[in-house]
Design an enzyme around this catalytic site. Structure first.
Site, PDB file in Angstrom:
ATOM      1  N   ALA A  84       2.064  -1.145   3.055  1.00  0.00           N
ATOM      2  CA  ALA A  84       1.399  -1.846   4.163  1.00  0.00           C
ATOM      3  C   ALA A  84       0.324  -0.981   4.792  1.00  0.00           C
ATOM      4  O   ALA A  84       0.178   0.198   4.463  1.00  0.00           O
ATOM      5  CB  ALA A  84       2.422  -2.258   5.217  1.00  0.00           C
ATOM      6  N   ASN A  85      -0.434  -1.576   5.703  1.00  0.00           N
ATOM      7  CA  ASN A  85      -1.439  -0.864   6.488  1.00  0.00           C
ATOM      8  C   ASN A  85      -0.906  -0.651   7.893  1.00  0.00           C
ATOM      9  O   ASN A  85      -0.029  -1.387   8.350  1.00  0.00           O
ATOM     10  CB  ASN A  85      -2.703  -1.727   6.598  1.00  0.00           C
ATOM     11  N   ARG A  86      -1.507   0.291   8.592  1.00  0.00           N
ATOM     12  CA  ARG A  86      -1.227   0.447  10.010  1.00  0.00           C
ATOM     13  C   ARG A  86      -2.044  -0.574  10.779  1.00  0.00           C
ATOM     14  O   ARG A  86      -3.260  -0.640  10.623  1.00  0.00           O
ATOM     15  CB  ARG A  86      -1.702   1.816  10.498  1.00  0.00           C
TER      16      ARG A  86
END
Ligand code: CTP
Ligand code: CA
Length: 228
Positions: free
Chosen positions: A33-35
């Site tokens: 995932a991304n932040r």
């Protein structure tokens, strides 16, 4: 922002907003995932609704509640986010604030991956996700009149944002420096620069709510000018 009934500058307009990260499963217990806190995207959806727009917010997993007066569609993967955005068309405006995972694991195993003594870590093969902003910005039949993307960069901010503007067919890119020292990631303030084909406008440091209100005001002005 608060507007009285007669003065709601986006009444009758449809707006679709993406927000938050996407998460891409590796196996039933792990993901890539991304932040992204979703604070900026959710604030834009709320501001557009406050301005009278009919808003669809397509959000990856965030710890924020659904904004009042907004239809929120919850998704996990980039492919689900794209499908939900396409389902929300036609729209007058699209604002893509999500931090979409650029890649996903090529295969999702249905069984949990296990450590096998002696064989070392598994290799993760990635494939590229669809680009939601580029798909909408270059949509042949249902392109919104105003397509706004974001560019969160740690270096070469304007050059990178201008590249994204042209590559993805966006009208505006909201560019910001997300170097760790700025505190923008996860924080409540944001310093943005609006990149258009005809130039760059620098905004002062504002709360994410005030960036959202100002962006929505600029969107309303651009639409009403185009109508005039
Ligand atoms: N975006 C998108 N779909 C993707 C990747 C990005 O819709 N698969 C959108 C983001 O929501 C944002 C804009 O494109 O509005 C720019 O995202 P960014 O990650 O900065 O651009 P990339 O083209 O992925 O370039 P890079 O990550 O290499 O900087
Ligand atoms: Ca990216």
């Amino acid at each position: 922002a608060h507007f009285d009934g007669a003065a709601k500058p986006l009444s009758g307009r449809k707006v679709v907003v993406t927000s938050g990260p996407t998460v891409e499963p590796i196996d039933p217990v792990r993901f890539l995932a991304n932040r992204s806190s979703g604070k900026q995207g959710h604030a834009i959806a709320a501001a557009a609704a406050a301005a009278g727009a009919e808003v669809t917010l397509v959000s990856g997993p965030v710890s924020l509640g659904d904004p009042a007066g907004v239809r929120t569609v919850h998704v996990e993967t980039a492919r689900q986010m794209l499908a939900a955005v396409e389902a929300a068309l036609p729209a007058d405006v699209a604002v893509m604030a999500a931090a979409v995972a650029d890649w996903r694991p090529a295969t999702e195993t249905t069984a949990k991956m296990k450590k096998t003594p002696g064989s070392g870590p598994p290799a993760l093969t990635l494939v590229e996700n669809p680009d939601i902003l580029a798909t909408i910005g270059r949509h042949e039949t249902l392109r919104p009149r105003l397509v706004v993307g974001f560019a969160a960069e740690t270096n070469d901010l304007i050059a990178n944002a201008t590249g994204k503007l042209t590559r993805k067919g966006a009208d505006w890119i909201v560019a910001n420096d997300v170097s760790p020292a700025t505190g923008v990631m996860g924080g409540d303030a944001n310093t943005v620069r609006i990149v258009r084909a005809d130039g760059v406008e620098d905004w002062p440091t504002l709360s994410k709510g005030d960036v959202a209100a100002r962006l929505v005001a600029a969107i309303a002005e651009a639409l009403s000018k185009a109508d005039a």
